[in-house]
Design an enzyme around this catalytic site. Structure first.
Site, PDB file in Angstrom:
ATOM      1  N   GLY A  19       0.722  -1.147  -0.080  1.00  0.00           N
ATOM      2  CA  GLY A  19      -0.123  -0.215   0.110  1.00  0.00           C
ATOM      3  C   GLY A  19       0.816   1.333   0.257  1.00  0.00           C
ATOM      4  CD  GLU A  54       2.064  -8.780   2.856  1.00  0.00           C
ATOM      5  OE1 GLU A  54       1.075  -8.066   2.295  1.00  0.00           O
ATOM      6  OE2 GLU A  54       2.135  -9.948   3.620  1.00  0.00           O
ATOM      7  N   PRO A  55       5.231  -4.794  -0.828  1.00  0.00           N
ATOM      8  CG  PRO A  55       7.369  -3.825  -1.416  1.00  0.00           C
ATOM      9  CD  PRO A  55       6.832  -4.858  -0.226  1.00  0.00           C
ATOM     10  N   GLY A  56       3.707  -3.700  -3.835  1.00  0.00           N
ATOM     11  CA  GLY A  56       3.338  -4.131  -5.114  1.00  0.00           C
ATOM     12  C   GLY A  56       3.678  -3.045  -6.124  1.00  0.00           C
ATOM     13  NE  ARG A  57      -0.550   1.015  -4.800  1.00  0.00           N
ATOM     14  CZ  ARG A  57      -1.511   0.799  -5.490  1.00  0.00           C
ATOM     15  NH1 ARG A  57      -2.153   1.587  -6.276  1.00  0.00           N
ATOM     16  NH2 ARG A  57      -2.641   0.082  -4.868  1.00  0.00           N
ATOM     17  NE  ARG A  97      -4.438   1.347 -10.331  1.00  0.00           N
ATOM     18  CZ  ARG A  97      -4.141   2.495 -10.030  1.00  0.00           C
ATOM     19  NH1 ARG A  97      -3.809   3.539 -10.771  1.00  0.00           N
ATOM     20  NH2 ARG A  97      -4.305   2.673  -8.513  1.00  0.00           N
ATOM     21  CB  CYS A 136     -19.154  -0.560 -26.734  1.00  0.00           C
ATOM     22  SG  CYS A 136     -19.446  -1.903 -25.514  1.00  0.00           S
ATOM     23  CD  GLU A 137     -18.339  -0.261 -20.071  1.00  0.00           C
ATOM     24  OE1 GLU A 137     -18.811   0.356 -18.957  1.00  0.00           O
ATOM     25  OE2 GLU A 137     -18.634  -1.421 -20.300  1.00  0.00           O
ATOM     26  CE1 TYR A 175      -2.659  -4.766  -7.331  1.00  0.00           C
ATOM     27  CE2 TYR A 175      -1.500  -2.463  -7.210  1.00  0.00           C
ATOM     28  CZ  TYR A 175      -1.871  -3.743  -6.564  1.00  0.00           C
ATOM     29  OH  TYR A 175      -1.403  -4.354  -5.506  1.00  0.00           O
TER      30      TYR A 175
HETATM   31  N1  LLP Z   1      -0.626  -7.060   0.701  1.00  0.00           N
HETATM   32  C1  LLP Z   1      -1.823  -7.200   0.586  1.00  0.00           C
HETATM   33  C2  LLP Z   1      -2.355  -8.004   1.663  1.00  0.00           C
HETATM   34  C3  LLP Z   1      -2.613  -6.437  -0.359  1.00  0.00           C
HETATM   35  O1  LLP Z   1      -3.914  -7.012  -0.303  1.00  0.00           O
HETATM   36  C4  LLP Z   1      -2.095  -5.737  -1.312  1.00  0.00           C
HETATM   37  C5  LLP Z   1      -2.847  -5.304  -2.201  1.00  0.00           C
HETATM   38  C6  LLP Z   1      -0.596  -5.679  -1.271  1.00  0.00           C
HETATM   39  C7  LLP Z   1       0.034  -6.196  -0.172  1.00  0.00           C
HETATM   40  C8  LLP Z   1       0.027  -4.681  -2.403  1.00  0.00           C
HETATM   41  O2  LLP Z   1      -0.347  -3.369  -2.375  1.00  0.00           O
HETATM   42  P1  LLP Z   1       0.187  -2.082  -3.205  1.00  0.00           P
HETATM   43  O3  LLP Z   1       1.782  -2.227  -2.489  1.00  0.00           O
HETATM   44  O4  LLP Z   1       0.425  -2.883  -4.395  1.00  0.00           O
HETATM   45  O5  LLP Z   1      -0.482  -1.248  -3.101  1.00  0.00           O
HETATM   46  N2  LLP Z   1      -6.274  -2.619  -7.912  1.00  0.00           N
HETATM   47  C9  LLP Z   1      -5.973  -1.499  -6.824  1.00  0.00           C
HETATM   48  C10 LLP Z   1      -4.990  -2.043  -5.755  1.00  0.00           C
HETATM   49  C11 LLP Z   1      -5.589  -3.249  -4.892  1.00  0.00           C
HETATM   50  C12 LLP Z   1      -4.539  -3.480  -3.756  1.00  0.00           C
HETATM   51  C13 LLP Z   1      -4.918  -4.942  -3.405  1.00  0.00           C
HETATM   52  N3  LLP Z   1      -4.086  -5.346  -2.224  1.00  0.00           N
HETATM   53  C14 LLP Z   1      -5.242  -0.581  -7.535  1.00  0.00           C
HETATM   54  O6  LLP Z   1      -5.252  -0.661  -8.967  1.00  0.00           O
HETATM   55  O7  LLP Z   1      -5.031   0.591  -7.220  1.00  0.00           O
END
Ligand code: LLP
Length: 417
Positions: A228, A269-272, A308, A338-339, A366
């Protein structure tokens, strides 16, 4: 993506050349950016035993996973398939964590049998898991710390106690009772801060709640702060500085460890944070049109490839790669679905002509992973720019992909006219 004079480049390769070579729409990822983000994260937490688990739901290409693996980063997974991919590319099971929500106990059992780390976020599964494994397999508990964030947007506001995530603070006594009854070791406490946490202060408030709860569990090995962490997407909104966050969290964490009597690992647990700004969606302007007072740029992509903007009102900076010096004008950039399918409303862009390459930035996280085949349009190809070379890492869908799993059962004579 870097602008030098009148051209945009990724690692010295002209973005227009990449678009030409692989076609559009196209996701392009910059490996150097990902490596830089990993280093920056580590720089922020240099004094603690930091474990980064890449949340691969953000971008689930095996090459990106391998890149993480090569840097000693672990994996955060939310499904058995993500886990299987992780194992297949070579992650050790103990470096993978499974943090699903609202899944059946059979998924957790399958994961545990594969040897990955288990995170449980409801009492129902906790009890079933404990009944199944007793003291054999430790689990981490996901908390819902009842903290309202600064932003009340329901779609992203996950810490507050109305959300489905985690086990509520007031159920900690039940967690302890289950753990005691079955001698189940609890080895970690987890929270996931949604991306609306923009300041270290809000984060630290959540952390203190976690530390307080953690003191009530004897067998912990780590504290997991989830993901997050927002990145700067050019919308002018405040983002957290990871180095500053690390510096502020450090003394609080050290003090906690001292009180706890042991030095624990600190997990994120970084994703973005790792991949968000590494990715760009390259599209081509196919149609220019004007309706009412609005100048539309119609590109060969849409909410099927990048949902998004429509789903979260998310901002993605848009760049006219082909005509950076064009006269600025206001456009609404739309897809071909088509929307209503806005990618960016009322954006000031250098003059856009049909055929121009239009880039949507911050699309690494994402983007592809939430892409669909809506309107029976192909999902884009993916390219990784690594060591100064643009490499295809996923082919564009084909018509055959659409047909592969369909089963035709409409025998002619069974259709009543
Ligand atoms: N750990 C857990 C338990 C999570 O649920 C998530 C994301 C992450 C880590 C990674 O979060 P990040 O660092 O990437 O923010 N689709 C949405 C975001 C949904 C995130 C879901 N959980 C978007 O496009 O912003």
């Amino acid at each position: 993506m870097q602008r030098i004079d009148n051209q945009y480049y990724i690692q010295g390769i002209r973005v227009e050349d990449i678009a030409q070579q692989f076609g559009t729409p196209l996701y392009v990822y910059d490996a150097d950016h990902i490596l830089g983000q990993i280093n920056r994260f580590r720089q922020g937490f240099s004094t603690v035993n930091l474990q980064i688990k890449y949340a691969c739901k953000a971008l689930t290409n095996i090459n990106i996973m391998k890149l993480m693996l090569s840097q000693g980063v672990g994996l955060d997974t939310v499904s058995l398939s993500e886990m299987r991919m992780g194992l297949e590319v070579g992650f050790a099971p103990q470096d993978i964590v499974f943090t699903p929500n609202c899944v059946g106990i059979e998924e957790l059992i399958e994961a545990a049998d594969l040897g990955v780390r288990i995170n449980i976020e409801n009492l129902s599964n906790l009890e079933k898991f404990a009944q199944h494994y007793g003291s054999q397999i430790p689990v981490c508990i996901r908390l819902n710390p009842h903290i309202a964030t600064q932003n009340n947007a329901d779609k992203v506001d996950w810490w507050h106690n109305q959300s489905k995530f985690g086990i509520s603070l007031d159920q900690m006594k039940d967690v302890k009772a289950i753990a005691q009854q079955y001698s189940l070791p609890i080895n970690g406490i987890h929270i996931h801060s949604s991306s609306v946490i923009m300041t270290p202060e809000v984060f630290l408030k959540g952390a203190e709640t976690v530390f307080e709860i953690a003191l009530g569990f004897e067998n912990l090995e780590f504290i997991d702060f989830g993901g997050g962490i927002k990145v700067n997407v050019g919308d002018g909104k405040e983002v957290i500085d990871i180095v500053e966050l690390g510096q502020q969290l450090d003394p609080v964490f050290q003090a906690f460890c001292q009180k706890y009597g042991r030095t624990l690992e600190l997990w994120f647990e970084p994703g973005r944070f790792l991949v968000g700004n590494a990715g760009t969606l390259l599209t081509e302007c196919k149609v220019r049109k004007r309706n009412g007072g609005t100048e539309f740029v119609g590109v060969d992509s849409g909410l099927n490839h990048l949902i998004r903007p429509m789903m979260y009102d998310a901002y993605h900076e848009i760049v006219n790669v082909s005509n950076p010096e064009g006269a600025p004008q206001k456009y609404t950039v739309v897809g071909n679905i088509c929307e209503i399918d806005n990618l960016g409303k009322d954006r000031q862009l250098p003059e856009v002509r049909e055929g121009d390459i239009i880039a949507l930035k911050s699309a690494g996280a994402y983007g592809y992973s939430m892409a669909s085949t809506y309107n029976s349009r192909f999902r884009p190809a993916e390219v990784l720019v690594i060591n100064g070379e643009a490499r295809l890492i996923r082919k564009r869908d084909t018509y055959e992909d659409f047909m592969r799993n369909q089963i035709d059962v409409t025998l002619e004579n069974s259709i009543t006219q």
